[in-house]
Write a protein that holds these residues in place. Structure first.
Motif, PDB file in Angstrom:
ATOM      1  N   ASP A 294       0.832  -1.204   0.000  1.00  0.00           N
ATOM      2  CA  ASP A 294       0.000   0.000   0.000  1.00  0.00           C
ATOM      3  C   ASP A 294       0.868   1.256   0.000  1.00  0.00           C
ATOM      4  O   ASP A 294       0.606   2.232  -0.718  1.00  0.00           O
ATOM      5  CB  ASP A 294      -0.910   0.022   1.235  1.00  0.00           C
ATOM      6  N   LYS A 322      -5.572   4.065   7.343  1.00  0.00           N
ATOM      7  CA  LYS A 322      -5.816   3.073   6.307  1.00  0.00           C
ATOM      8  C   LYS A 322      -4.858   1.886   6.405  1.00  0.00           C
ATOM      9  O   LYS A 322      -4.346   1.391   5.422  1.00  0.00           O
ATOM     10  CB  LYS A 322      -5.710   3.717   4.924  1.00  0.00           C
ATOM     11  N   ARG A 324      -4.823  -1.402   6.477  1.00  0.00           N
ATOM     12  CA  ARG A 324      -5.770  -2.486   6.192  1.00  0.00           C
ATOM     13  C   ARG A 324      -5.344  -3.785   6.873  1.00  0.00           C
ATOM     14  O   ARG A 324      -4.169  -4.048   7.047  1.00  0.00           O
ATOM     15  CB  ARG A 324      -5.854  -2.744   4.681  1.00  0.00           C
ATOM     16  N   MET A 326      -6.006  -8.013   6.450  1.00  0.00           N
ATOM     17  CA  MET A 326      -6.506  -9.002   5.511  1.00  0.00           C
ATOM     18  C   MET A 326      -6.521 -10.373   6.173  1.00  0.00           C
ATOM     19  O   MET A 326      -5.640 -10.693   6.982  1.00  0.00           O
ATOM     20  CB  MET A 326      -5.618  -9.032   4.259  1.00  0.00           C
ATOM     21  N   SER A 439     -11.145  -9.728  -2.540  1.00  0.00           N
ATOM     22  CA  SER A 439     -12.120  -8.775  -3.071  1.00  0.00           C
ATOM     23  C   SER A 439     -12.141  -8.813  -4.592  1.00  0.00           C
ATOM     24  O   SER A 439     -11.240  -9.371  -5.234  1.00  0.00           O
ATOM     25  CB  SER A 439     -11.780  -7.362  -2.590  1.00  0.00           C
ATOM     26  N   THR A 443     -12.140  -3.547  -8.038  1.00  0.00           N
ATOM     27  CA  THR A 443     -12.184  -2.505  -7.015  1.00  0.00           C
ATOM     28  C   THR A 443     -10.775  -2.144  -6.570  1.00  0.00           C
ATOM     29  O   THR A 443      -9.829  -2.904  -6.797  1.00  0.00           O
ATOM     30  CB  THR A 443     -12.992  -2.972  -5.794  1.00  0.00           C
ATOM     31  N   LYS A 444     -10.625  -0.985  -5.925  1.00  0.00           N
ATOM     32  CA  LYS A 444      -9.303  -0.590  -5.437  1.00  0.00           C
ATOM     33  C   LYS A 444      -8.807  -1.565  -4.377  1.00  0.00           C
ATOM     34  O   LYS A 444      -7.622  -1.910  -4.333  1.00  0.00           O
ATOM     35  CB  LYS A 444      -9.324   0.826  -4.863  1.00  0.00           C
ATOM     36  N   GLU A 445      -9.735  -2.033  -3.512  1.00  0.00           N
ATOM     37  CA  GLU A 445      -9.364  -3.005  -2.494  1.00  0.00           C
ATOM     38  C   GLU A 445      -8.802  -4.265  -3.142  1.00  0.00           C
ATOM     39  O   GLU A 445      -7.783  -4.813  -2.721  1.00  0.00           O
ATOM     40  CB  GLU A 445     -10.585  -3.347  -1.633  1.00  0.00           C
ATOM     41  N   LEU A 448      -5.281  -3.604  -4.612  1.00  0.00           N
ATOM     42  CA  LEU A 448      -4.232  -3.594  -3.602  1.00  0.00           C
ATOM     43  C   LEU A 448      -3.911  -5.009  -3.115  1.00  0.00           C
ATOM     44  O   LEU A 448      -2.768  -5.312  -2.773  1.00  0.00           O
ATOM     45  CB  LEU A 448      -4.644  -2.713  -2.424  1.00  0.00           C
ATOM     46  N   GLU A 449      -4.922  -5.864  -3.078  1.00  0.00           N
ATOM     47  CA  GLU A 449      -4.708  -7.237  -2.632  1.00  0.00           C
ATOM     48  C   GLU A 449      -3.856  -8.043  -3.603  1.00  0.00           C
ATOM     49  O   GLU A 449      -3.340  -9.103  -3.255  1.00  0.00           O
ATOM     50  CB  GLU A 449      -6.055  -7.939  -2.451  1.00  0.00           C
ATOM     51  N   THR A 464      -3.939 -13.743  -5.699  1.00  0.00           N
ATOM     52  CA  THR A 464      -3.913 -13.327  -4.293  1.00  0.00           C
ATOM     53  C   THR A 464      -3.112 -14.326  -3.457  1.00  0.00           C
ATOM     54  O   THR A 464      -3.384 -14.534  -2.281  1.00  0.00           O
ATOM     55  CB  THR A 464      -5.348 -13.212  -3.735  1.00  0.00           C
TER      56      THR A 464
END
Length: 490
Positions: A294, A322, A324, A326, A439, A443-445, A448-449, A464
């Motif tokens: 990130d 932020k 995150r 996981m 996710s 999406t942005k999530e 990032l994953e 992932t």
């Protein structure tokens, strides 16, 4: 009795006077000895293949290892007398290197002969580079890479009489492309002028070529890989100079150049990172998933800010809360397990793998600090077998800032402290990461994953999950070496 500028030949097997024409010829000797003038004082000067010794007043006495001599140049002062200037590398403080010099005066023929012999002995110093390939990234840092090389580094290499070939990169990825086909035979070392990014490029290009030439399947996690046999030296000129700071103790280009001249190197662990059944990259400095990725992603979005982009990205993530977490499954092969080789399958070693499951903010490696001797019984770390991996849980801003500060300062050992209960350090051969319930990739999530921070550069996993294996000693780097001699250098 010899005068101040005359040289006594008594007891020396260094010089021989021809009976026919009076000229001076050279002889091979285990020990050379003459009387020369140092600061207007006659001193007995001795030279072996290992050390130059000056016997005189207490102020003038010193022993200079031949390995630390940068140059020996004879300049004529008159028809009969000359001055031999010996410049040598001197260690000061904890890690700094500087150039000191001493001037020897005497008969011209003797000074010339000493210059020749000193240069001959310097070439015999083990590991001292004679030919270097220089790769300069002119866009690194504040776009001063070429200027730094020309003004601060090149003069030192010229003094040391090192042959150099200079290549200036033209675009991102140029260094890696060049190294993927470059023949390194006849080269004693690689010198990279720039930041950590150019080291990542060069190491990846060179290592891939070595494995290809050796017929090694790089996509097989269990393949044994061939190391890069010539050392690499970093001249700091980028926004991130972590390698130079770690191996030279500072970010001074001249100190780095002097350390490279000395020629001492030490091995560095490397991770081979695999995703989707393919080798993604070699990670030489750091590997970050989760928060580490990130941070790199936010910094990449603000590349125009230069070095300030990292501070911006960190501030944005911390202020915006932020960090995150996981839901991850982490499997790792402890370093005390038998080394995995290409003939052993994943199933055969299944019983040796350990597993962590839970919600984590990230996982990262500490490749560059792998040589630390960690004696804490909770972490049985052997630098010749594995590397340190850190797994972090969610924590407060203050705690996380403290954690990042210690990492930046290289204080990995101190992270074992109980105050870092949100951090788990693992000494591993290999590890695998799998994200549970990923996710949507649109999406942005989800984006990032699927990102991995490899040596400060963002790479898309396309999945992932990934696997990384530590490769001890796959590359070696020039570094500063301690000295016990306060007047010489080592």
């Amino acid at each position: 009795m010899a005068t101040a500028l005359e040289v006594s030949l008594e007891g020396t097997d260094f010089l021989e006077i021809s009976q026919s024409d009076g000229t001076v010829s050279h002889k091979t000797a285990a020990k050379l000895e003459d009387i020369l003038e140092v600061e207007k004082t006659k001193c007995n000067i001795e030279l072996t293949k290992e050390i130059l010794t000056i016997h005189g007043t207490k102020k003038l006495c010193r022993s200079i290892p031949v390995a630390s001599i940068l140059s020996a140049v004879c300049r004529d002062k008159s028809n009969t007398t000359s001055q031999l200037t010996v410049q040598y590398i001197h260690k000061t403080g904890k890690s700094n290197l500087k150039i000191s010099s001493i001037c020897l005066k005497g008969d011209t023929s003797v000074c010339n002969a000493w210059e020749t012999k000193l240069q001959e002995y310097i070439k015999l110093v083990p590991h001292r580079p004679q030919r270097l390939l220089i790769i300069v990234n002119p866009e690194s840092g504040k776009r001063k890479g070429l200027k730094i090389y020309k003004s601060q580094v090149e003069p030192i290499f010229k003094l040391a009489r090192i042959e150099t070939e200079v290549v200036v990169t033209e675009r991102a990825g140029h260094a890696e492309e060049m190294m993927s086909s470059r023949d390194l035979s006849g080269i004693d070392g690689l010198v990279l002028v720039g930041g950590d990014g150019i080291f990542h490029e060069v190491a990846n290009g060179a290592l891939r070529k070595i494995q290809k030439d050796s017929g090694i399947d790089i996509d097989n996690t269990y393949s044994s890989m061939k190391p890069l046999m010539i050392p690499v030296g970093m001249i700091p000129a980028g926004t991130g100079n972590g390698i130079a700071k770690e191996f030279f103790g500072c970010k001074d280009p001249e100190v780095a150049a002097l350390a490279i001249v000395l020629g001492q190197s030490k091995p560095q662990s490397t991770f081979s990172v695999h995703a989707n059944g393919k080798l993604l990259r070699y990670s030489i400095i750091l590997l970050g998933y989760g928060f580490g990725a990130d941070l790199a992603y936010e910094a990449e979005e603000r590349r125009h800010l230069g070095t300030a982009r990292y501070a911006y990205a960190l501030t944005k993530l911390l202020v915006g809360n932020k960090q995150r977490c996981m839901d991850m499954e982490i499997e790792y092969l402890p370093e005390e397990s038998p080394l995995v080789n290409k003939s052993e399958s994943k199933d055969r070693l299944k019983e040796d793998w350990k597993k962590l499951e839970g919600r984590f903010s990230g996982i990262g490696t500490f490749c560059i600090w792998n040589n630390l001797n960690i004696s804490d019984p909770r972490i049985l770390h052997n630098k010749d077998k594995g590397a340190i991996v850190a797994v972090t849980k969610y924590t407060s801003r203050i705690q996380f800032i403290n954690f990042l500060y210690r990492v930046v300062k290289g204080q990995v050992i101190e992270l074992i402290d109980p105050d870092f209960s949100y951090l788990k350090l693992l000494a591993v051969h290999s590890f695998r990461v799998r994200l549970k319930s990923p996710s949507d990739p649109e999406t942005k999530e989800g984006l990032l994953e699927r990102l991995l921070n490899v040596d400060g550069e963002i790479h898309h996993l396309g999945a992932t999950e990934f696997e990384a294996r530590c490769r001890p000693g796959l590359v070696q780097l020039y570094h500063c070496i301690p000295s016990d001699d306060k007047k010489g250098a080592s």
